[in-house]
Design an enzyme around this catalytic site. Structure first.
Site, mmCIF file in Angstrom:
data_model
loop_
_atom_site.group_PDB
_atom_site.id
_atom_site.type_symbol
_atom_site.label_atom_id
_atom_site.label_comp_id
_atom_site.label_asym_id
_atom_site.label_seq_id
_atom_site.Cartn_x
_atom_site.Cartn_y
_atom_site.Cartn_z
ATOM 1 N N ASN A 208 0.845 -1.197 0.000
ATOM 2 C CA ASN A 208 0.000 0.000 0.000
ATOM 3 C C ASN A 208 0.879 1.246 0.000
ATOM 4 O O ASN A 208 2.102 1.141 -0.031
ATOM 5 C CB ASN A 208 -0.973 -0.017 1.181
ATOM 6 C CG ASN A 208 -0.236 -0.033 2.503
ATOM 7 O OD1 ASN A 208 0.438 0.930 2.856
ATOM 8 N ND2 ASN A 208 -0.330 -1.139 3.229
ATOM 9 N N GLY A 271 1.078 1.347 16.905
ATOM 10 C CA GLY A 271 0.919 0.689 15.598
ATOM 11 C C GLY A 271 0.599 1.728 14.532
ATOM 12 O O GLY A 271 -0.569 2.014 14.274
ATOM 13 N N ASP A 277 -4.153 -6.549 5.701
ATOM 14 C CA ASP A 277 -5.087 -7.428 6.429
ATOM 15 C C ASP A 277 -5.073 -8.839 5.858
ATOM 16 O O ASP A 277 -5.407 -9.790 6.549
ATOM 17 C CB ASP A 277 -6.509 -6.857 6.337
ATOM 18 C CG ASP A 277 -6.649 -5.596 7.181
ATOM 19 O OD1 ASP A 277 -6.084 -5.572 8.284
ATOM 20 O OD2 ASP A 277 -7.294 -4.630 6.720
ATOM 21 N N PRO A 303 -2.354 -11.960 10.716
ATOM 22 C CA PRO A 303 -2.592 -11.685 12.133
ATOM 23 C C PRO A 303 -2.807 -10.196 12.345
ATOM 24 O O PRO A 303 -2.235 -9.379 11.612
ATOM 25 C CB PRO A 303 -1.290 -12.149 12.808
ATOM 26 C CG PRO A 303 -0.275 -12.227 11.732
ATOM 27 C CD PRO A 303 -1.010 -12.461 10.441
ATOM 28 N N ASP A 304 -3.638 -9.845 13.313
ATOM 29 C CA ASP A 304 -3.814 -8.430 13.669
ATOM 30 C C ASP A 304 -2.853 -8.117 14.821
ATOM 31 O O ASP A 304 -3.089 -8.503 15.967
ATOM 32 C CB ASP A 304 -5.267 -8.158 14.067
ATOM 33 C CG ASP A 304 -5.521 -6.659 14.201
ATOM 34 O OD1 ASP A 304 -4.661 -5.955 14.777
ATOM 35 O OD2 ASP A 304 -6.564 -6.192 13.708
ATOM 36 N N ILE A 305 -1.758 -7.458 14.484
ATOM 37 C CA ILE A 305 -0.673 -7.242 15.452
ATOM 38 C C ILE A 305 -1.168 -6.389 16.623
ATOM 39 O O ILE A 305 -0.936 -6.714 17.797
ATOM 40 C CB ILE A 305 0.524 -6.550 14.769
ATOM 41 C CG1 ILE A 305 0.965 -7.364 13.549
ATOM 42 C CG2 ILE A 305 1.682 -6.360 15.742
ATOM 43 C CD1 ILE A 305 1.896 -6.628 12.607
ATOM 44 N N PHE A 321 -3.595 3.292 15.012
ATOM 45 C CA PHE A 321 -4.034 4.280 14.040
ATOM 46 C C PHE A 321 -5.238 3.710 13.299
ATOM 47 O O PHE A 321 -5.416 2.487 13.250
ATOM 48 C CB PHE A 321 -2.921 4.598 13.033
ATOM 49 C CG PHE A 321 -1.976 5.669 13.520
ATOM 50 C CD1 PHE A 321 -1.060 5.401 14.504
ATOM 51 C CD2 PHE A 321 -2.022 6.942 12.985
ATOM 52 C CE1 PHE A 321 -0.190 6.384 14.967
ATOM 53 C CE2 PHE A 321 -1.168 7.940 13.420
ATOM 54 C CZ PHE A 321 -0.249 7.662 14.419
ATOM 55 N N LYS A 335 -12.773 0.539 16.082
ATOM 56 C CA LYS A 335 -11.457 -0.129 16.207
ATOM 57 C C LYS A 335 -10.944 -0.044 17.636
ATOM 58 O O LYS A 335 -10.377 -1.000 18.163
ATOM 59 C CB LYS A 335 -10.444 0.503 15.250
ATOM 60 C CG LYS A 335 -10.579 -0.094 13.869
ATOM 61 C CD LYS A 335 -9.662 0.491 12.842
ATOM 62 C CE LYS A 335 -10.092 -0.071 11.479
ATOM 63 N NZ LYS A 335 -9.645 0.657 10.345
ATOM 64 N N LYS A 339 -10.571 -3.706 19.105
ATOM 65 C CA LYS A 339 -9.209 -4.217 19.325
ATOM 66 C C LYS A 339 -8.783 -4.041 20.774
ATOM 67 O O LYS A 339 -7.723 -4.551 21.172
ATOM 68 C CB LYS A 339 -8.218 -3.515 18.400
ATOM 69 C CG LYS A 339 -8.540 -3.699 16.909
ATOM 70 C CD LYS A 339 -7.358 -3.364 16.017
ATOM 71 C CE LYS A 339 -7.751 -3.365 14.548
ATOM 72 N NZ LYS A 339 -6.639 -3.547 13.636
HETATM 73 O O1 PMT Z 1 3.275 6.001 6.524
HETATM 74 P P1 PMT Z 1 2.720 7.353 6.119
HETATM 75 O O2 PMT Z 1 2.834 7.598 4.644
HETATM 76 O O3 PMT Z 1 3.314 8.474 6.926
HETATM 77 O O4 PMT Z 1 1.177 7.356 6.434
HETATM 78 C C1 PMT Z 1 0.738 7.226 7.750
HETATM 79 C C2 PMT Z 1 -0.486 6.301 7.853
HETATM 80 C C3 PMT Z 1 -1.676 6.961 7.173
HETATM 81 C C4 PMT Z 1 -0.200 4.945 7.228
HETATM 82 C C5 PMT Z 1 -0.731 6.114 9.389
HETATM 83 O O5 PMT Z 1 -0.985 7.348 9.963
HETATM 84 C C6 PMT Z 1 -1.879 5.147 9.633
HETATM 85 O O6 PMT Z 1 -3.047 5.486 9.616
HETATM 86 N N1 PMT Z 1 -1.538 3.863 9.898
HETATM 87 C C7 PMT Z 1 -2.514 2.787 10.046
HETATM 88 C C8 PMT Z 1 -3.059 2.439 8.703
HETATM 89 C C9 PMT Z 1 -3.964 1.238 8.751
HETATM 90 O O7 PMT Z 1 -3.627 0.227 8.235
HETATM 91 O O8 PMT Z 1 -5.038 1.390 9.459
HETATM 92 P P2 PMT Z 1 -6.099 0.201 9.733
HETATM 93 O O9 PMT Z 1 -7.331 0.932 10.051
HETATM 94 O O10 PMT Z 1 -6.126 -0.789 8.651
HETATM 95 O O11 PMT Z 1 -5.501 -0.515 11.008
HETATM 96 C C10 PMT Z 1 -5.846 -0.125 12.316
HETATM 97 C C11 PMT Z 1 -4.707 -0.366 13.254
HETATM 98 O O12 PMT Z 1 -4.442 -1.771 13.357
HETATM 99 C C12 PMT Z 1 -3.392 0.282 12.866
HETATM 100 O O13 PMT Z 1 -2.765 0.706 14.053
HETATM 101 C C13 PMT Z 1 -2.603 -0.864 12.234
HETATM 102 O O14 PMT Z 1 -1.190 -0.687 12.410
HETATM 103 C C14 PMT Z 1 -3.111 -2.063 13.016
HETATM 104 N N2 PMT Z 1 -3.120 -3.309 12.271
HETATM 105 C C15 PMT Z 1 -3.930 -3.468 11.184
HETATM 106 C C16 PMT Z 1 -3.983 -4.679 10.541
HETATM 107 C C17 PMT Z 1 -3.170 -5.747 11.008
HETATM 108 N N3 PMT Z 1 -3.192 -6.921 10.391
HETATM 109 N N4 PMT Z 1 -2.393 -5.556 12.064
HETATM 110 C C18 PMT Z 1 -2.350 -4.371 12.697
HETATM 111 O O15 PMT Z 1 -1.619 -4.212 13.681
#
Ligand code: PMT
Length: 400
Positions: A208, A271, A277, A303-305, A321, A335, A339
């Site tokens: 991504n 995170g 995902d 896995p969801d870390i 995030f 979330k 989570k």
């Molecule tokens: O890297 P940059 O270009 O500076 O951009 C920053 C960002 C937009 C990527 C950052 O600010 C951000 O939003 N990161 C999380 C992006 C994301 O994947 O969000 P999510 O809504 O899918 O995931 C939610 C949270 O679960 C996040 O903290 C993610 O790290 C965590 N996660 C998600 C999926 C997974 N399998 N494991 C995880 O730990």
């Protein structure tokens, strides 16, 4: 050189082991002394192959060695406000991790109650070797401080992580340690950053647009507050921030394993990575050929870390995030609750000039009690603000 009032009157035992970077240690001694510190050097046999006791004495250090010159180990151990080992070889890290006391320096380290700070210097493959990784993790877990290593061209001609931090960086690290900043001193923080890459075949994969900028800014801001920071990063061209230990990974599964290596010791987890995902169910060992008109790939869940960390028996303070294209706040709150994390930082996807890949971000902070929206700002500024929020919450949660 800038004034370093926080070094005034500090007693530094500087251990020097056998690496080419030892030639820089007279400059380190000079910097520490001109900041007001007293410096006593423990010169190992290996160190003495790269720098002489005479050169160190000439810049004002008292020098002790394994031949019995200088103070005995218990006196040095009691005298020190800090023991700094620069350069620290892979062998020295292994001996420290094992609790060895087979020369003056390791004996001082074992006998001292002062903090020990290590500035590693070694070939990049030695730094990345699983044995050194394990020693590093064990030492971090015991509260050993690390400054560096940096990345770049090495004496052996290779390029990568393993260069000793420059004397100015080491002096600045100590200044910060004793200076005003340092609300997170002694706290181990693990930060994820960047995108993961999920391979389909040896040439192709799914990823991504995350650049890692947000996570790297957070890692730097946490280190500025004195935290020991492990940055687990997906592929990126960004340089590791100073004083941050970086582990590069590719896939979500690698990222999870790198994070959970600190499951018992981290006290803060952030995170910021955009973790895939899903990953392709099968990775072809050979490049897929263009045969049919369509290609169907089956994906399986990664896995969801973040959720795994939040569900640990003794979880750290956990910050996630949420990147969303619509209903930012509602999805982010889901979330937070789903989570089980302490704080969610929601940021929009698709707004011009902020978020993925950009230097700026616009965030909404969501915890169980409230929602606060911040104006858009550079990621470095947002990171500093977030670290202030984290410090406030950690203080609130601290047992009185
Ligand atoms: O890297 P940059 O270009 O500076 O951009 C920053 C960002 C937009 C990527 C950052 O600010 C951000 O939003 N990161 C999380 C992006 C994301 O994947 O969000 P999510 O809504 O899918 O995931 C939610 C949270 O679960 C996040 O903290 C993610 O790290 C965590 N996660 C998600 C999926 C997974 N399998 N494991 C995880 O730990």
């Amino acid at each position: 050189m800038q004034d370093m009032p926080s070094l005034q009157g500090r007693r530094v035992v500087l251990g020097i082991t056998g690496g080419i970077a030892a030639y820089k240690t007279p400059e380190l001694v000079r910097r520490l002394r001109s900041g007001g510190a007293e410096v006593r050097v423990v010169l190992s046999r290996g160190g003495a192959r790269f720098v002489t006791a005479e050169a160190l004495a000439a810049v004002g250090a008292d020098v002790a060695d394994d031949a019995g010159h200088g103070m005995p180990h218990i006196d040095l151990a009691r005298w020190a406000d800090i023991v700094v080992i620069a350069p620290a070889t892979a062998h020295l890290m292994a001996r420290l991790a094992a609790g060895a006391a087979d020369d003056l320096l390791t004996t001082v380290c074992l006998a001292t109650e002062a903090p020990v700070c290590v500035a590693p210097a070694m070939n990049r493959a030695m730094w990345q070797n699983p044995a050194t990784r394990a020693n590093h993790a064990a030492l971090l877990a015991r509260g050993v401080l690390f400054v560096g290593p940096g990345e770049g061209l090495q004496a052996c001609g290779e390029s990568g992580p393993g260069r000793m931090s420059e004397p100015a960086e080491i002096a600045a690290f100590l200044e910060r340690l004793w200076g005003e900043a340092g609300a997170l001193r002694g706290l181990l923080a693990v930060v994820t950053a960047g995108a993961t890459y999920e391979a389909l075949d040896p040439a192709r994969g799914f990823t991504n647009r995350s650049s890692g900028k947000m996570g790297y800014a957070l890692a730097a801001a946490l280190a500025d507050e004195g935290a020991s920071v492990v940055l687990v990063s997906g592929p990126t061209t960004l340089a590791a921030p100073p004083r941050v230990q970086r582990t590069m990974v590719i896939s979500a599964i690698e990222m999870r394993d790198a994070v959970l290596a600190y499951r018992d010791t981290m006290r803060l987890f952030v995170g910021a990575a955009a973790v895939a995902d899903y990953r392709p169910e099968a990775v072809s060992p050979r490049k897929l050929k263009k045969e049919a008109d369509t290609l169907t790939v089956t994906f399986v869940r990664n896995p969801d870390i973040l959720a795994e960390v939040a569900r640990l028996a003794h979880p750290p303070f956990t910050v996630g995030f949420a990147a969303e294209t619509e209903d930012l706040e509602a999805h982010a709150r889901a979330k937070l609750e789903g989570k089980g994390v302490d704080l969610i930082v929601a940021n929009p996807i698709g707004e011009a000039g902020v978020g993925f890949g950009e230097d700026r971000n616009r965030v909404i902070l969501i915890d169980k009690d409230r929602t606060v929206a911040w104006a858009d700002a550079p990621k470095t500024e947002i990171a500093r603000g977030l670290v202030r929020e984290i410090i406030t919450r950690l203080r609130r949660n601290a047992p009185s």
